[in-house]
Design an enzyme around this catalytic site. Structure first.
Site, mmCIF file in Angstrom:
data_model
loop_
_atom_site.group_PDB
_atom_site.id
_atom_site.type_symbol
_atom_site.label_atom_id
_atom_site.label_comp_id
_atom_site.label_asym_id
_atom_site.label_seq_id
_atom_site.Cartn_x
_atom_site.Cartn_y
_atom_site.Cartn_z
ATOM 1 N N ALA A 252 20.207 -25.840 26.924
ATOM 2 C CA ALA A 252 21.657 -25.768 27.526
ATOM 3 C C ALA A 252 22.342 -27.128 27.159
ATOM 4 O O ALA A 252 21.804 -28.175 26.836
ATOM 5 C CB ALA A 252 21.631 -25.714 29.088
ATOM 6 N N GLY B 137 16.742 -24.055 27.503
ATOM 7 C CA GLY B 137 17.283 -22.767 27.435
ATOM 8 C C GLY B 137 16.875 -21.906 26.200
ATOM 9 O O GLY B 137 16.855 -20.658 26.202
ATOM 10 N N GLU C 285 13.885 -20.389 27.192
ATOM 11 C CA GLU C 285 14.068 -19.402 28.080
ATOM 12 C C GLU C 285 14.884 -17.883 27.343
ATOM 13 O O GLU C 285 14.400 -16.818 27.867
ATOM 14 C CB GLU C 285 15.268 -19.956 29.386
ATOM 15 C CG GLU C 285 14.634 -20.852 30.107
ATOM 16 C CD GLU C 285 15.385 -21.782 30.905
ATOM 17 O OE1 GLU C 285 16.329 -22.404 30.471
ATOM 18 O OE2 GLU C 285 15.380 -21.526 32.187
ATOM 19 N N GLU D 260 13.148 -30.034 30.965
ATOM 20 C CA GLU D 260 14.186 -30.501 31.800
ATOM 21 C C GLU D 260 13.729 -31.481 32.868
ATOM 22 O O GLU D 260 14.707 -32.260 33.125
ATOM 23 C CB GLU D 260 14.659 -29.219 32.680
ATOM 24 C CG GLU D 260 15.354 -28.234 31.879
ATOM 25 C CD GLU D 260 14.413 -27.053 31.266
ATOM 26 O OE1 GLU D 260 13.284 -27.154 31.075
ATOM 27 O OE2 GLU D 260 15.289 -26.035 30.640
#
Ligand code: CAA
Length: 262
Positions: A66, A111, A114, A134
């Site tokens: 992200a 992300g 993911e 993260e």
């Protein structure tokens, strides 16, 4: 809305979504989420599309996570919305009736891992890297990483990856069952398209049934999963594709699947 943050193409029965922010290593911001949503609308409306491939533009990244420059300014409510919007996009991806291949050409971090995990399976370049870093930012995965990773590679391995934030190679990702196949970087696209072409020859109804049975089956007990399979088996058997496939075998010819509903 014109696409700026992704490249969306159709090549015969295969749709391709390329994350297209190479200067930011294809990091995901709210505009990317919107554009992917629009591309999924187009895919769902086009019955000629039989396979979706996701990949990243540029030499370095699939998706490096992200967008940190966006996340740094989010309030708690905005952060929750960003997380839920990302999760919803991945639920939509999973719920597509067609198979989705993640063609991971470089960094797939946070992300990025993911998104790849929400695809039906992952093919990776030998240059690809995976991880949930993260924790190094003082946060946790927000697009379903703690959930899908644990389901894919097991609880202890998911904890190790999310707790240490280490980045692993494509080969290591294959060894823990995250990645299906690793190819030399230059061959990744060709090999992915070969499998996409093969998937495009299969029946639409049975393809959707396989996907639904495996995905939903993993969320329920074995007996409920098997009953779900029996229902889908019956639907496929009486579908035009099912009739065509079984008859074609008996008549010693190649089946022609039309993907009509029973
Ligand atoms: N968000 C925003 N920008 C990013 C980014 C990200 N996730 N990842 C890379 N970039 C940007 C860099 O800031 C840099 O921009 P500038 O050229 O303007 O400085 C550009 O992309 C190139 O990156 P680097 O110079 O850092 O390239 P590198 O080869 O030295 O390192 C890397 C590559 C190891 C992937 C490194 O960029 C990195 O660690 N990126 C962050 C990875 C990360 O932590 N991802 C998780 C994000 S959080 C998340 O995803 C939450 C969630 O679950 C939803």
């Amino acid at each position: 809305m014109a696409y700026e943050n992704i490249i969306f193409e159709k090549k015969g029965p295969i749709a391709i979504i390329k994350f297209n922010r190479p200067k930011a290593l294809n990091a995901i911001n709210p505009d990317v989420l919107k554009e992917v949503g629009q591309a999924l609308d187009e895919i769902e409306a086009d019955k000629a599309i039989k396979v979706l491939v996701l990949t990243g533009e540029g030499e370095k990244a699939f998706v490096a996570g992200a967008d940190i420059s966006v996340m740094v300014n989010l309030s708690p409510l905005e952060a929750r919305k960003f997380s839920r919007d990302g999760q919803d996009m991945l639920f939509r991806l999973e719920a597509l009736a067609i198979p989705v291949i993640a063609c991971v050409n470089g960094f797939a971090l946070g992300g990025g891992t993911e998104i790849a995990m929400a695809c039906d399976f992952i093919y990776a370049s030998d240059k690809a890297k995976f991880g949930q870093p993260e924790i190094n930012l003082g946060i946790i995965p927000g697009f379903g990483g703690t959930q899908r990773l644990a389901r894919l590679v097991g609880k202890a391995m998911a904890k190790e990856l999310c707790m240490t934030g280490v980045i692993i190679s494509a080969q290591e990702a294959k060894e823990i069952g995250l990645v299906n196949k690793v190819f030399p970087h230059e061959q990744l696209w060709e090999e992915t398209m070969k499998t996409a072409d093969l998937l495009a020859t299969k029946g639409r109804v049975s393809m959707k049934a396989v996907k639904r049975c495996i995905d939903r089956g993993l969320d329920v007990d074995l007996r409920s999963g098997c009953y779900l399979e029996a229902d889908n088996f019956a639907i496929c058997m009486t579908s035009p594709d099912g009739k065509e496939g079984l008859s074609a075998f008996l008549e010693k010819r190649k089946p022609e699947f039309k993907g009509e509903l029973p």
